[in-house]
Design an enzyme around this catalytic site. Structure first.
Site, PDB file in Angstrom:
ATOM      1  N   HIS A 119      35.980  27.192  33.411  1.00  0.00           N
ATOM      2  CA  HIS A 119      36.055  28.544  32.854  1.00  0.00           C
ATOM      3  C   HIS A 119      37.287  28.543  32.227  1.00  0.00           C
ATOM      4  O   HIS A 119      38.502  27.916  32.522  1.00  0.00           O
ATOM      5  CB  HIS A 119      36.168  29.692  33.912  1.00  0.00           C
ATOM      6  CG  HIS A 119      37.387  29.538  34.955  1.00  0.00           C
ATOM      7  ND1 HIS A 119      38.522  30.240  34.865  1.00  0.00           N
ATOM      8  CD2 HIS A 119      37.280  29.156  36.426  1.00  0.00           C
ATOM      9  CE1 HIS A 119      39.040  30.031  35.859  1.00  0.00           C
ATOM     10  NE2 HIS A 119      38.384  29.357  36.780  1.00  0.00           N
ATOM     11  N   ASP A 150      35.791  23.277  38.794  1.00  0.00           N
ATOM     12  CA  ASP A 150      36.797  24.443  39.156  1.00  0.00           C
ATOM     13  C   ASP A 150      37.292  24.291  40.527  1.00  0.00           C
ATOM     14  O   ASP A 150      37.423  25.373  41.086  1.00  0.00           O
ATOM     15  CB  ASP A 150      35.576  25.549  38.699  1.00  0.00           C
ATOM     16  CG  ASP A 150      36.851  26.901  39.214  1.00  0.00           C
ATOM     17  OD1 ASP A 150      37.989  26.903  38.868  1.00  0.00           O
ATOM     18  OD2 ASP A 150      36.057  28.192  39.270  1.00  0.00           O
ATOM     19  N   HIS A 208      46.510  31.024  41.669  1.00  0.00           N
ATOM     20  CA  HIS A 208      46.819  32.195  41.219  1.00  0.00           C
ATOM     21  C   HIS A 208      48.074  32.416  41.493  1.00  0.00           C
ATOM     22  O   HIS A 208      48.485  33.512  41.456  1.00  0.00           O
ATOM     23  CB  HIS A 208      45.882  33.535  42.105  1.00  0.00           C
ATOM     24  CG  HIS A 208      44.338  33.137  41.511  1.00  0.00           C
ATOM     25  ND1 HIS A 208      43.535  33.884  42.544  1.00  0.00           N
ATOM     26  CD2 HIS A 208      43.553  32.202  40.768  1.00  0.00           C
ATOM     27  CE1 HIS A 208      42.435  33.974  42.048  1.00  0.00           C
ATOM     28  NE2 HIS A 208      42.231  32.485  41.061  1.00  0.00           N
ATOM     29  N   ASP A 219      43.817  25.919  37.314  1.00  0.00           N
ATOM     30  CA  ASP A 219      42.655  26.943  37.446  1.00  0.00           C
ATOM     31  C   ASP A 219      42.775  27.719  36.250  1.00  0.00           C
ATOM     32  O   ASP A 219      43.256  28.675  36.144  1.00  0.00           O
ATOM     33  CB  ASP A 219      42.826  27.833  38.522  1.00  0.00           C
ATOM     34  CG  ASP A 219      41.793  28.742  38.803  1.00  0.00           C
ATOM     35  OD1 ASP A 219      40.807  28.583  38.485  1.00  0.00           O
ATOM     36  OD2 ASP A 219      41.950  29.789  39.484  1.00  0.00           O
ATOM     37  N   GLU A 256      35.801  34.300  34.107  1.00  0.00           N
ATOM     38  CA  GLU A 256      35.404  33.862  35.529  1.00  0.00           C
ATOM     39  C   GLU A 256      36.167  34.739  36.521  1.00  0.00           C
ATOM     40  O   GLU A 256      35.671  35.248  37.722  1.00  0.00           O
ATOM     41  CB  GLU A 256      35.462  32.436  35.870  1.00  0.00           C
ATOM     42  CG  GLU A 256      34.999  31.949  37.071  1.00  0.00           C
ATOM     43  CD  GLU A 256      35.977  32.023  38.144  1.00  0.00           C
ATOM     44  OE1 GLU A 256      35.658  31.593  39.396  1.00  0.00           O
ATOM     45  OE2 GLU A 256      37.146  32.086  37.731  1.00  0.00           O
ATOM     46  N   GLU A 257      37.328  34.920  36.405  1.00  0.00           N
ATOM     47  CA  GLU A 257      38.569  35.368  37.353  1.00  0.00           C
ATOM     48  C   GLU A 257      38.165  36.788  37.824  1.00  0.00           C
ATOM     49  O   GLU A 257      38.492  37.122  38.859  1.00  0.00           O
ATOM     50  CB  GLU A 257      39.929  35.178  36.871  1.00  0.00           C
ATOM     51  CG  GLU A 257      40.365  33.831  36.749  1.00  0.00           C
ATOM     52  CD  GLU A 257      40.737  32.944  37.859  1.00  0.00           C
ATOM     53  OE1 GLU A 257      40.194  33.616  38.938  1.00  0.00           O
ATOM     54  OE2 GLU A 257      40.924  31.748  38.061  1.00  0.00           O
TER      55      GLU A 257
END
Length: 461
Positions: free
Chosen positions: A279, A353, A424, A291, A325-326
């Site tokens: 992503h 991912d 994140h 990520d 995606e998130e």
């Protein structure tokens, strides 16, 4: 004139060899092993990742960096020489992060490192201050009396457990996703969770949370793991704890981003494709290196190395860089909706991912008569330190919608021991990526994609 004709014939011959699979006498295992070994020495994926994180940085959905990332991806695919490059629109609601702060005001004074969870509503401009009630887990909160948090801030302190497979994420992340709803049902005015991560840094982890229709919306945030430990220690002193919380993040306007798609065309069955990708979006605290910049770079590089080989596989290699995606697999759902009528030509797929750690195993989810193809992959992956596990693989996140429609999938399993230290957070930056491990991932994706795309047998579920 005769010399020109001979030269033209040679050029045509060479050109065809670049896009057409060689005759049946070519040893496929040697071809794939050669590209695999080239990938191990290649710095291409790292160069792609360096470019993305330096020239774009974070790519939160709906931000100016989102649009910049789409342009970057289109330009990079073209520069790498992909045969086809295009975009497909993805429209969604946006969320805007603004200033955020938290502090313990009683019985002791402490500032806390905090971040709003995705799509949290704001507090008032002045913030809110209230007594804090502590629950170790989301399940403890759910089991508590109906008014157990009336007028209070709920604090959930469950620690995420560290595993190479990342299996500790699922049990812990429920507090992030559902904590606001359950806290509101108990009368809370806000919810604060321990970050869903395995690190001990004072860097909170963001991520999506959800509201439920008919349940009062309350602000939701995560504090860093050391700050969560601090709160737990204060509660152990049996004192009343008060916190002040200020979150200014809010909903934004509707926005249209793009799935970015590129192909290396197959030499025999170009309409049939093997899908790989990652992503393109990220959260906004770091630069999205692990990520999922790593997944973007790994799959772009693998397809490029296959595409420039003298011997193209029979099917097309399609790289999809999914949008948003998130915030709920938005690009993945849009892709599946657009391509569901072409499902039969989506032979199989795998998504990268889970960071940039080395791949240690792989699994499949294919029809039993396809297992000889899997066995061939296993033989070629073994020199990379990768073992075959079983035929019960699930899909990567962005392949879930296509998997639900019936597409076969593979899972190339990375070592995620440290992944949730960075996930994140502001610490998700390029310096955390090991170039050697990244190259090993590329080599594994070369093996998977080439063998799947070159199989005489069409892979299916």
């Amino acid at each position: 004139m005769k010399k020109i004709s001979i030269l033209l014939g040679i050029l045509i011959s060479v050109g065809v060899s670049l896009i057409v699979n060689a005759d049946s006498k070519v040893d496929e295992l040697k071809v794939v092993a050669s590209i695999r070994d080239e990938a191990l020495k290649s710095e291409l994926a790292y160069d792609i990742l360096e470019s993305l994180t330096t020239e774009v940085g974070h790519r939160m959905a709906g931000t100016p960096q989102d649009a910049l990332a789409v342009k970057w991806a289109v330009d990079k695919f073209k520069k790498l020489g992909f045969d086809k490059v295009w975009t497909e629109p993805v429209t969604f609601k946006t969320w805007v992060r603004k200033a955020e702060s938290a502090e313990v005001t009683a019985p002791y004074q402490h500032s806390l490192k905090v971040t709003a969870l995705g799509f949290s509503i704001p507090t008032s401009k002045q913030g809110l201050e209230a007594e804090v009630v502590h629950f170790r887990t989301l399940e403890d909160l759910i089991a508590s009396p109906q008014n157990s948090a009336q007028g209070k801030i709920v604090f959930i302190s469950r620690k995420m457990q560290r595993f190479r497979s990342g299996k500790g994420y699922g049990p812990a992340v429920k507090a992030r996703g559902n904590g606001a709803v359950q806290a509101a049902l108990k009368g809370a005015v806000a919810v604060v969770i321990r970050s869903i991560g395995t690190d001990s840094h004072r860097l909170p982890h963001t991520g999506m949370m959800h509201y439920k229709k008919g349940v009062t919306k309350i602000p939701a945030a995560a504090i860093s793991n050391p700050d969560a430990d601090l709160l737990v220690r204060i509660f152990e002193r049996k004192k009343t704890v008060k916190m002040k919380l200020q979150l200014n993040s809010h909903d934004g306007p509707e926005y249209t981003s793009q799935n970015v798609i590129a192909e290396m065309t197959g030499s025999v069955w170009p309409n049939e494709k093997v899908v790989i990708g990652g992503h393109l979006d990220s959260w906004d605290l770091g630069t999205g290196a692990v990520d999922d910049g790593a997944g973007v770079a790994i799959t772009m590089a693998a397809a490029k190395l296959i595409g420039k080989s003298q011997y193209r596989p029979k099917r097309t290699i399609r790289v999809v860089l999914w949008a948003n995606e998130e915030q709920g697999l938005v690009g993945a759902k849009a892709y599946a909706k657009k391509h569901k009528e072409d499902l039969a030509n989506h032979v199989t797929g795998a998504e990268s991912d889970f960071g940039a750690g080395k791949i240690y195993a792989f699994a499949s989810n294919v029809a039993e008569n396809n297992l000889p193809v899997v066995k061939k992959m296993a033989k070629l992956m073994k020199p990379l330190g990768i073992e075959y596990i079983d035929n019960q693989s699930g899909p990567g996140p962005d392949l879930i919608p296509m998997y639900q429609l019936g597409m076969s999938v593979f899972s190339l399993r990375q070592d995620g021991t440290d992944y949730f230290d960075l996930h994140h957070t502001a610490d998700d930056t390029l310096d955390k990526v090991d170039p050697e491990s990244l190259a090993q991932n590329v080599a594994a994706y070369v093996v998977f994609a080439y063998v799947a795309a070159n199989s005489e047998q069409k892979i299916s579920r």
